[in-house]
Scaffold this motif. Structure first.
Motif, PDB file in Angstrom:
ATOM      1  N   GLN A  25       0.846  -1.183   0.000  1.00 31.27           N
ATOM      2  CA  GLN A  25       0.000   0.000   0.000  1.00 31.27           C
ATOM      3  C   GLN A  25       0.883   1.236   0.000  1.00 31.27           C
ATOM      4  O   GLN A  25       1.929   1.270   0.640  1.00 31.27           O
ATOM      5  CB  GLN A  25      -0.899   0.015   1.220  1.00 31.27           C
ATOM      6  CG  GLN A  25      -1.971  -1.041   1.179  1.00 31.27           C
ATOM      7  CD  GLN A  25      -2.937  -0.887   2.343  1.00 31.27           C
ATOM      8  OE1 GLN A  25      -2.683  -0.151   3.272  1.00 31.27           O
ATOM      9  NE2 GLN A  25      -4.037  -1.601   2.273  1.00 31.27           N
ATOM     10  N   GLU A  26       0.444   2.244  -0.704  1.00 33.38           N
ATOM     11  CA  GLU A  26       1.182   3.506  -0.769  1.00 33.38           C
ATOM     12  C   GLU A  26       0.992   4.249   0.545  1.00 33.38           C
ATOM     13  O   GLU A  26      -0.121   4.353   1.062  1.00 33.38           O
ATOM     14  CB  GLU A  26       0.649   4.349  -1.922  1.00 33.38           C
ATOM     15  CG  GLU A  26       1.389   5.644  -2.126  1.00 33.38           C
ATOM     16  CD  GLU A  26       2.817   5.422  -2.546  1.00 33.38           C
ATOM     17  OE1 GLU A  26       3.713   5.948  -1.868  1.00 33.38           O
ATOM     18  OE2 GLU A  26       3.037   4.725  -3.545  1.00 33.38           O
ATOM     19  N   GLU A  29       2.561  10.562   1.732  1.00 31.14           N
ATOM     20  CA  GLU A  29       1.431  11.477   1.849  1.00 31.14           C
ATOM     21  C   GLU A  29       1.170  12.347   0.623  1.00 31.14           C
ATOM     22  O   GLU A  29       0.011  12.505   0.233  1.00 31.14           O
ATOM     23  CB  GLU A  29       1.604  12.343   3.093  1.00 31.14           C
ATOM     24  CG  GLU A  29       0.381  13.158   3.409  1.00 31.14           C
ATOM     25  CD  GLU A  29       0.505  13.879   4.738  1.00 31.14           C
ATOM     26  OE1 GLU A  29      -0.427  14.599   5.062  1.00 31.14           O
ATOM     27  OE2 GLU A  29       1.517  13.719   5.424  1.00 31.14           O
ATOM     28  N   ILE A  31       1.557  11.709  -2.505  1.00 28.28           N
ATOM     29  CA  ILE A  31       0.909  10.898  -3.537  1.00 28.28           C
ATOM     30  C   ILE A  31      -0.521  10.575  -3.131  1.00 28.28           C
ATOM     31  O   ILE A  31      -1.446  10.638  -3.952  1.00 28.28           O
ATOM     32  CB  ILE A  31       1.714   9.614  -3.801  1.00 28.28           C
ATOM     33  CG1 ILE A  31       3.031   9.986  -4.473  1.00 28.28           C
ATOM     34  CG2 ILE A  31       0.923   8.622  -4.648  1.00 28.28           C
ATOM     35  CD1 ILE A  31       3.935   8.833  -4.751  1.00 28.28           C
ATOM     36  N   LEU A  32      -0.733  10.259  -1.850  1.00 27.84           N
ATOM     37  CA  LEU A  32      -2.087   9.978  -1.383  1.00 27.84           C
ATOM     38  C   LEU A  32      -2.991  11.198  -1.528  1.00 27.84           C
ATOM     39  O   LEU A  32      -4.150  11.082  -1.949  1.00 27.84           O
ATOM     40  CB  LEU A  32      -2.054   9.514   0.074  1.00 27.84           C
ATOM     41  CG  LEU A  32      -1.381   8.175   0.346  1.00 27.84           C
ATOM     42  CD1 LEU A  32      -1.309   7.909   1.836  1.00 27.84           C
ATOM     43  CD2 LEU A  32      -2.097   7.053  -0.369  1.00 27.84           C
ATOM     44  N   GLU A  34      -2.588  13.675  -3.678  1.00 27.66           N
ATOM     45  CA  GLU A  34      -2.814  13.911  -5.101  1.00 27.66           C
ATOM     46  C   GLU A  34      -3.893  12.976  -5.634  1.00 27.66           C
ATOM     47  O   GLU A  34      -4.774  13.404  -6.397  1.00 27.66           O
ATOM     48  CB  GLU A  34      -1.515  13.704  -5.869  1.00 27.66           C
ATOM     49  CG  GLU A  34      -1.629  14.012  -7.344  1.00 27.66           C
ATOM     50  CD  GLU A  34      -0.312  13.815  -8.068  1.00 27.66           C
ATOM     51  OE1 GLU A  34      -0.337  13.835  -9.300  1.00 27.66           O
ATOM     52  OE2 GLU A  34       0.721  13.646  -7.399  1.00 27.66           O
ATOM     53  N   ARG A  35      -3.865  11.733  -5.221  1.00 30.10           N
ATOM     54  CA  ARG A  35      -4.905  10.781  -5.649  1.00 30.10           C
ATOM     55  C   ARG A  35      -6.274  11.194  -5.118  1.00 30.10           C
ATOM     56  O   ARG A  35      -7.275  11.097  -5.817  1.00 30.10           O
ATOM     57  CB  ARG A  35      -4.568   9.373  -5.161  1.00 30.10           C
ATOM     58  CG  ARG A  35      -3.420   8.742  -5.889  1.00 30.10           C
ATOM     59  CD  ARG A  35      -3.135   7.373  -5.340  1.00 30.10           C
ATOM     60  NE  ARG A  35      -1.941   6.804  -5.947  1.00 30.10           N
ATOM     61  CZ  ARG A  35      -1.347   5.710  -5.519  1.00 30.10           C
ATOM     62  NH1 ARG A  35      -1.833   5.052  -4.478  1.00 30.10           N
ATOM     63  NH2 ARG A  35      -0.278   5.252  -6.127  1.00 30.10           N
ATOM     64  N   LYS A  36      -6.312  11.665  -3.868  1.00 30.05           N
ATOM     65  CA  LYS A  36      -7.576  12.100  -3.287  1.00 30.05           C
ATOM     66  C   LYS A  36      -8.112  13.320  -4.029  1.00 30.05           C
ATOM     67  O   LYS A  36      -9.313  13.405  -4.307  1.00 30.05           O
ATOM     68  CB  LYS A  36      -7.387  12.417  -1.805  1.00 30.05           C
ATOM     69  CG  LYS A  36      -8.657  12.794  -1.099  1.00 30.05           C
ATOM     70  CD  LYS A  36      -8.412  13.016   0.384  1.00 30.05           C
ATOM     71  CE  LYS A  36      -9.689  13.378   1.099  1.00 30.05           C
ATOM     72  NZ  LYS A  36      -9.463  13.595   2.535  1.00 30.05           N
ATOM     73  N   ASP A  38      -7.487  14.139  -7.159  1.00 28.61           N
ATOM     74  CA  ASP A  38      -7.957  13.678  -8.474  1.00 28.61           C
ATOM     75  C   ASP A  38      -9.322  13.014  -8.368  1.00 28.61           C
ATOM     76  O   ASP A  38     -10.191  13.214  -9.221  1.00 28.61           O
ATOM     77  CB  ASP A  38      -6.950  12.709  -9.097  1.00 28.61           C
ATOM     78  CG  ASP A  38      -5.660  13.384  -9.513  1.00 28.61           C
ATOM     79  OD1 ASP A  38      -5.673  14.631  -9.670  1.00 28.61           O
ATOM     80  OD2 ASP A  38      -4.647  12.680  -9.678  1.00 28.61           O
ATOM     81  N   ARG A  39      -9.520  12.230  -7.317  1.00 28.48           N
ATOM     82  CA  ARG A  39     -10.798  11.555  -7.124  1.00 28.48           C
ATOM     83  C   ARG A  39     -11.918  12.563  -6.868  1.00 28.48           C
ATOM     84  O   ARG A  39     -13.020  12.451  -7.413  1.00 28.48           O
ATOM     85  CB  ARG A  39     -10.679  10.570  -5.964  1.00 28.48           C
ATOM     86  CG  ARG A  39     -11.840   9.638  -5.820  1.00 28.48           C
ATOM     87  CD  ARG A  39     -11.609   8.549  -4.768  1.00 28.48           C
ATOM     88  NE  ARG A  39     -11.227   9.077  -3.458  1.00 28.48           N
ATOM     89  CZ  ARG A  39     -10.032   8.903  -2.895  1.00 28.48           C
ATOM     90  NH1 ARG A  39      -9.091   8.230  -3.520  1.00 28.48           N
ATOM     91  NH2 ARG A  39      -9.762   9.405  -1.705  1.00 28.48           N
ATOM     92  N   CYS A  41     -11.922  15.809  -7.769  1.00 23.60           N
ATOM     93  CA  CYS A  41     -12.145  16.575  -8.997  1.00 23.60           C
ATOM     94  C   CYS A  41     -12.910  15.756 -10.026  1.00 23.60           C
ATOM     95  O   CYS A  41     -13.714  16.294 -10.791  1.00 23.60           O
ATOM     96  CB  CYS A  41     -10.815  17.040  -9.585  1.00 23.60           C
ATOM     97  SG  CYS A  41     -10.048  18.354  -8.642  1.00 23.60           S
TER      98      CYS A  41
END
Length: 109
Positions: A25-26, A29, A31-32, A34-36, A38-39, A41
């Motif tokens: 698991q990543e 922080e 990266i996490l 940034e993914r959040k 993106d989700r 948006c």
């Protein structure tokens, strides 16, 4: 049974690290976050919501003096508040003292 040769005990021991490393698991922080972002948006309706830039350090003083002050004070704050850091500091001071004493004895002879 010895685990050094090919026994049934050593076969699972070789498989466990491979199974654990297959799906790490990543935890980094940025990266996490940034993914959040993106989700979030992706779930927003682009026509109804106005786009705006998001800055993570918005409203904070980002001068080099502030950054250096915070960076240089952080180890001392850790040392005051964390017992494990205090124990590690005492242990490292003890080891340094032993090495210094040994080197001073070697210089005299």
């Amino acid at each position: 049974m010895s685990a050094t040769n090919n026994t049934p005990v050593s076969v699972p021991d070789r498989r466990i690290p491979h199974s654990m490393s297959s799906t790490p698991q990543e935890t980094y922080e940025p990266i996490l976050l940034e993914r959040k972002a993106d989700r979030i948006c992706g779930s927003m309706d682009a026509e109804k919501v106005a786009q705006r830039a998001v800055c993570t350090f918005f409203g904070q003083d980002r001068s080099w003096q502030t950054i250096m002050t915070k960076s240089l004070s952080r180890p001392f704050v850790l040392f005051v508040h964390e017992p494990i850091v205090q124990l590690l500091g005492i242990y490292m001071a003890y080891l340094y003292g032993l090495l210094y004493r040994k080197s001073s004895i070697l210089r005299q002879t």
